[in-house]
Structure formats: structure tokens, C-alpha cells
Design an enzyme around this catalytic site. Structure first.
Site, PDB file in Angstrom:
ATOM      1  N   ASP A  95       0.829  -1.206   0.000  1.00 59.92           N
ATOM      2  CA  ASP A  95       0.000   0.000   0.000  1.00 59.92           C
ATOM      3  C   ASP A  95       0.861   1.254   0.000  1.00 59.92           C
ATOM      4  OD1 ASP A  95       0.838  -0.608   2.660  1.00 59.92           O
ATOM      5  OD2 ASP A  95      -0.672   0.744   3.467  1.00 59.92           O
ATOM      6  N   GLU A 110      -0.065  -1.163   5.639  1.00 58.90           N
ATOM      7  CA  GLU A 110       1.008  -0.808   6.574  1.00 58.90           C
ATOM      8  C   GLU A 110       0.980   0.663   6.934  1.00 58.90           C
ATOM      9  OE1 GLU A 110       5.101   0.615   7.685  1.00 58.90           O
ATOM     10  OE2 GLU A 110       3.838   1.169   5.981  1.00 58.90           O
TER      11      GLU A 110
END
Length: 354
Positions: A71, A125
Site C-alpha cells: 500500500d 502498513e
């Protein structure tokens, strides 16, 4: 969009970057990674949500995790990727799709590495810990996290950054009394009361402990201020959100105690917390890796998932292309030379035992 694992690693990085994957929106990139790895018969593939796990099962005496989050932070007019011949520019190039590309290339090419490898490509994350793909994996499939050593492909200037600082976020709440702004003396302005909080922060003297020969530098900063009712009303509430980055010689409880003491006299509520990770450079697996890649070891100032592995008793380091100072910035880029160097060193360390 599909991924070509036969392309060079810079091209693969560019392909990854051009698949938008802001936190909570990683399905497209997870689908592409799963599709690219599925034909590889030497890997055991598992998917949990938008987290992909690919493992060798050669019965080696040592297992290494190579992990990277897929991400990014929100877009800031920094896509698509742009290659100027020296750097690859764009969202996620540094944090951390260059590292993900290296891991994908190794996953394809190392059919019989000298250690068993678990490749982890995980979601969420960049946001609250409860959404983190690794934290979910610890609960759903703890056996997939097992290893003797872990490498987080976080940007570290193509060198080793050991340990990481913990992070704590708190809300400092100020209260007042509403009143019409034309008769402000009849109320108490909660936003004005925040001045005392900001003054304390401006006067904060950062602690800089030395751990295993590495100097860490703590931080305590206001990151949000919220308050206000209307353009003609004195606000009766103001919240200052403060982020504390604490060295890994302090536990989460000790960091919270420090922050509460620092803001003594104010209402403080913890909204998010994650522990730091001690360097662990004395562990045999870490020593072996450091000897193989060489260079100077630096402390990690930001929080990374090395802390999650350390909490499981697995020594871990950060080792990836890109300057961590560029993470989350609009002008984010990764040097092409960093990608080549990290890939070359990992290939040499993991070998190919046929």
C-alpha cells in the site's frame, strides 16, 4: 494491469507504481501479484485478504522472511511513474515498491535458494495497526510468519537500518465554554487554551539514547489540531493530536507514562500505539547477513514492521532501496542504482544451491 516478472527490476517497479494502491484499496495490486506468482511451482502460495504469502519448502535448516507492504499513502499529483535514467519518480517508488519489485524478482528466480524463503506482500502498513496485513496474519496463520530472520524491504538508502523506534499517538483535549464571539468575555475559548500545549511541545528536548552503538533520536510533535463551532461562536473544545516517536529501549507503557507526565494537568487519551524494536545485531542470523552485505549499520528512526517480527522473537532489519527521508513526499523517487545494488546483494547472500 498485469506484472511481468521477466522484465528488469526497474521496469517491474514502474509497473507496480502505476497500479494505484492507497491503503484499503490494494485489491488490484494484490490480484496482480497473485497472478504473477501463481505459475511458479517452486512456491507455496497463500492469500489472506490482500496479503500474499509465497514460500519455498526445501527443508533448509534456516528460513528467512523477505517482506514488503504493497500500500501507499494518498496520491499527491505524483502518478504515473517517470524514469529519468537515474531515478524512478512517483508515489511508492521509494516507500516501498522498489523493494517489493526486488522481492518479486527473487521469488521467481531463486528456485533452490540456500535458505528457505518466505516472501510476504502485505496490505495496510501505512495506517492504523489494526488493519496491518502482518498483524492479521499473526492471528490467522502464525505458522506463515515463522522464521529465523526477517528483512523488511523498507527504504534504507540500500543499507542496513537496525531496529526501529516505537510510535504513540495521543489526543490532548482542552475544554472551554461557548459564547457569542461578540461577547467573548462571557465564555472560555478552548482553542486559546491549546497555546499551553503547543508551548510545551516547542520547548521539548529530545532524548537521544545510544543502543548497541546506534544513536536514536526521539520526537514529540503536534500533527493535528481540531476545534471550532461556527464563525461567531467561541469553541468549547479543542483537540491537539500528538505523535511521540520513542527509542526501542522504552516499552509502550513507559512511552505512555512519559507522555502523560509531559502533559501533566491536561486530559490525554491514547489513540494508537506500536512498540519499537531493539537492533538485535548480536543474533547469529543478523550477523551473517551483515557480514554478507557489508557497509555501515544505521538506526531506524521511523516505525516499521521489524517491531512486529521482534515481538515474535524473530530478529529483523530494514534493507531496501530509496531514501527514507523521501517517503510520503510529493517528490518521492528511488535511485535506479539502489534497486540494482539491493537485488545484487540479496541474490549473492541467498545463493542458488542446485
Amino acid at each position: 494491469m498485469s506484472l511481468d516478472l521477466n522484465a528488469d527490476t526497474v521496469t517491474l517497479t514502474e509497473q507496480l507504481v502505476n497500479i494505484e494502491s492507497v491503503s484499503h484499496d490494494e485489491q488490484a495490486i494484490a490480484d496482480a501479484i497473485e497472478a504473477a506468482l501463481s505459475p511458479l511451482r517452486h512456491l507455496e502460495l497463500t492469500r489472506r485478504g490482500n496479503t500474499i504469502v509465497a514460500r519455498t519448502a526445501l527443508g533448509r535448516p534456516e528460513r528467512v522472511v523477505i517482506a514488503g507492504h504493497i500500500d501507499t499513502v494518498p496520491l499527491n499529483d505524483n502518478l504515473p511513474a517517470r524514469n529519468d535514467g537515474t531515478h524512478l519518480h512517483g508515489l511508492g517508488t521509494c516507500d516501498m515498491k522498489g523493494g517489493v519489485a526486488i522481492a518479486l524478482k527473487l521469488a521467481q528466480d531463486l528456485v533452490r535458494p540456500n535458505r528457505d524463503i518466505t516472501f510476504l506482500f502485505y496490505e495496510c502498513e501505512e495506517i492504523e495497526a489494526e488493519h496491518n496485513g502482518l498483524s492479521k496474519l499473526v492471528v490467522s496463520d502464525p505458522d506463515l510468519m515463522a522464521a529465523d530472520f526477517a528483512i523488511l524491504m523498507e527504504p534504507s538508502n540500500a543499507g542496513v537500518e537496525a531496529g526501529c523506534q516505537g510510535t504513540l499517538r495521543v489526543d490532548v483535549r482542552l475544554t472551554g465554554e461557548r459564547a457569542h464571539s461578540a461577547r467573548s468575555w462571557r465564555g472560555v475559548n478552548a482553542i486559546h487554551r491549546a497555546a499551553a500545549v503547543l508551548t510545551r511541545l516547542a520547548e521539548y528536548d529530545a532524548r537521544r539514547p545510544v543502543i548497541d552503538g546506534l544513536e536514536y533520536h526521539e520526537g514529540l510533535n503536534a500533527v493535528f489540531i481540531s476545534g471550532g463551532v461556527a464563525g461567531n461562536v467561541l469553541p468549547d473544545e479543542c483537540v491537539v493530536t500528538v505523535n511521540h516517536r520513542f527509542a526501542p529501549d522504552r516499552s509502550e507503557a513507559e512511552a505512555e507514562a512519559f507522555v502523560r507526565e509531559f502533559f501533566d494537568g491536561f486530559e490525554v487519551a491514547v489513540s494508537d500505539s506500536a512498540p519499537g524494536a531493539l537492533p538485535g545485531l548480536d543474533k547469529p542470523a543478523a550477523k551473517d547477513f551483515l557480514a554478507a552485505v557489508g557497509g555501515q549499520v544505521n538506526p531506524k528512526f521511523g516505525w516499521t514492521d521489524v517491531a512486529r517480527f521482534t515481538g515474535l522473537g524473530i530478529p529483523a532489519v530494514n534493507f531496501g532501496p530509496g531514501d527514507p527521508m523521501l517517503a510520503h513526499k510529493q517528490e518521492e523517487f528511488v535511485p535506479l542504482e539502489h534497486i540494482a545494488r539491493c537485488e545484487r546483494q540479496l541474490r549473492a547472500w541467498l545463493g542458488e544451491d542446485r
